[in-house]
Design a protein around this motif. Structure first.
Motif, PDB file in Angstrom:
ATOM      1  N   ARG A  28     108.597  68.583  -1.482  1.00 16.27           N
ATOM      2  CA  ARG A  28     109.135  67.264  -1.139  1.00 16.27           C
ATOM      3  C   ARG A  28     109.192  66.314  -2.327  1.00 16.27           C
ATOM      4  O   ARG A  28     110.101  65.500  -2.424  1.00 16.27           O
ATOM      5  CB  ARG A  28     108.298  66.633  -0.020  1.00 16.27           C
ATOM      6  N   GLN A  70     101.056  71.870   3.616  1.00 15.34           N
ATOM      7  CA  GLN A  70     102.183  71.733   4.529  1.00 15.34           C
ATOM      8  C   GLN A  70     102.854  70.374   4.388  1.00 15.34           C
ATOM      9  O   GLN A  70     104.076  70.257   4.470  1.00 15.34           O
ATOM     10  CB  GLN A  70     101.690  71.938   5.953  1.00 15.34           C
ATOM     11  N   ASP A  71     102.061  69.330   4.144  1.00 12.87           N
ATOM     12  CA  ASP A  71     102.611  67.979   4.000  1.00 12.87           C
ATOM     13  C   ASP A  71     103.545  67.844   2.805  1.00 12.87           C
ATOM     14  O   ASP A  71     104.359  66.924   2.752  1.00 12.87           O
ATOM     15  CB  ASP A  71     101.491  66.941   3.875  1.00 12.87           C
ATOM     16  N   ASN A  74     109.265  70.793   2.644  1.00 13.74           N
ATOM     17  CA  ASN A  74     110.390  70.715   3.561  1.00 13.74           C
ATOM     18  C   ASN A  74     110.822  72.149   3.839  1.00 13.74           C
ATOM     19  O   ASN A  74     110.721  73.014   2.962  1.00 13.74           O
ATOM     20  CB  ASN A  74     111.567  69.946   2.952  1.00 13.74           C
ATOM     21  N   LEU A 104     106.903  69.827  13.624  1.00 16.89           N
ATOM     22  CA  LEU A 104     107.252  69.042  12.440  1.00 16.89           C
ATOM     23  C   LEU A 104     108.362  68.062  12.783  1.00 16.89           C
ATOM     24  O   LEU A 104     109.247  68.370  13.591  1.00 16.89           O
ATOM     25  CB  LEU A 104     107.714  69.952  11.298  1.00 16.89           C
ATOM     26  N   SER A 105     108.356  66.901  12.151  1.00 21.79           N
ATOM     27  CA  SER A 105     109.391  65.900  12.401  1.00 21.79           C
ATOM     28  C   SER A 105     110.725  66.372  11.815  1.00 21.79           C
ATOM     29  O   SER A 105     110.767  67.188  10.883  1.00 21.79           O
ATOM     30  CB  SER A 105     108.990  64.558  11.817  1.00 21.79           C
ATOM     31  N   ASP A 107     112.802  65.049   9.836  1.00 18.77           N
ATOM     32  CA  ASP A 107     113.041  64.804   8.413  1.00 18.77           C
ATOM     33  C   ASP A 107     112.420  65.873   7.510  1.00 18.77           C
ATOM     34  O   ASP A 107     112.652  65.879   6.317  1.00 18.77           O
ATOM     35  CB  ASP A 107     112.540  63.416   8.012  1.00 18.77           C
ATOM     36  N   ARG A 108     111.655  66.781   8.074  1.00 21.31           N
ATOM     37  CA  ARG A 108     111.032  67.867   7.292  1.00 21.31           C
ATOM     38  C   ARG A 108     111.955  69.069   7.133  1.00 21.31           C
ATOM     39  O   ARG A 108     111.629  70.025   6.447  1.00 21.31           O
ATOM     40  CB  ARG A 108     109.734  68.300   7.962  1.00 21.31           C
TER      41      ARG A 108
END
Length: 113
Positions: A28, A70-71, A74, A104-105, A107-108
Motif C-alpha cells: 500500500r 495484512q494492513d 492491497n 477486508l474493506s 478500498d483494499r
C-alpha cells in the motif's frame, strides 16, 4: 455537529482469514507488487497480522522476499474483479474473492495494471 470517523475495528485473531499463498498483492505504501509466499512467525519486534504472531512473506522478485502485515497490502484483481492467484482456476479464485471481501474493506482491492 461533525462526527469523527470511527476507526475500523481490527478482526479478532479467531476471526482472522489468511490471504492464501499465490495471491498477487501490492504494498500500500511502497507500491511494489508480489505474490504471497507463506507466513513467517515473528518472535520479537515488528508489526503482526491480526493473529498476533505472523507476517506475510511476499515474493517481490527473483530471490527477494519481504515481510509485511495484512494492513500493508492491497489485493490485486483481474478484469473480472477476481483475485489474481498463481495457478488457480476461476471457481477457487471466485471463492477466495468472496471470502476476502467479507473481511477486508472495498478500498483494499485494486485492479491490476
Amino acid at each position: 455537529m461533525t462526527q469523527k470517523p470511527t476507526p475500523q475495528a481490527r478482526p479478532l485473531a479467531s476471526d482472522w482469514v489468511r490471504i492464501p499463498d499465490g495471491t498477487r498483492v501490492k504494498h500500500r505504501l511502497e507500491g511494489h507488487e508480489g505474490v504471497i509466499d507463506g507466513l513467517t512467525e515473528m518472535v520479537s519486534g515488528g508489526m503482526r497480522n491480526p493473529d498476533g504472531r505472523t507476517q506475510y512473506r511476499i515474493n517481490i522478485g527473483t530471490s527477494t522476499r519481504q515481510l509485511v502485515t495484512q494492513d500493508d497490502l492491497n489485493i490485486l484483481l483481474d478484469h473480472e474483479n477476481l483475485v489474481i492467484m498463481v495457478r488457480q482456476k476461476e471457481p477457487y479464485r471466485r471463492s477466495v474473492t468472496e471470502r476476502l471481501h467479507s473481511i477486508l474493506s472495498a478500498d483494499r482491492f485494486v485492479k491490476s495494471a
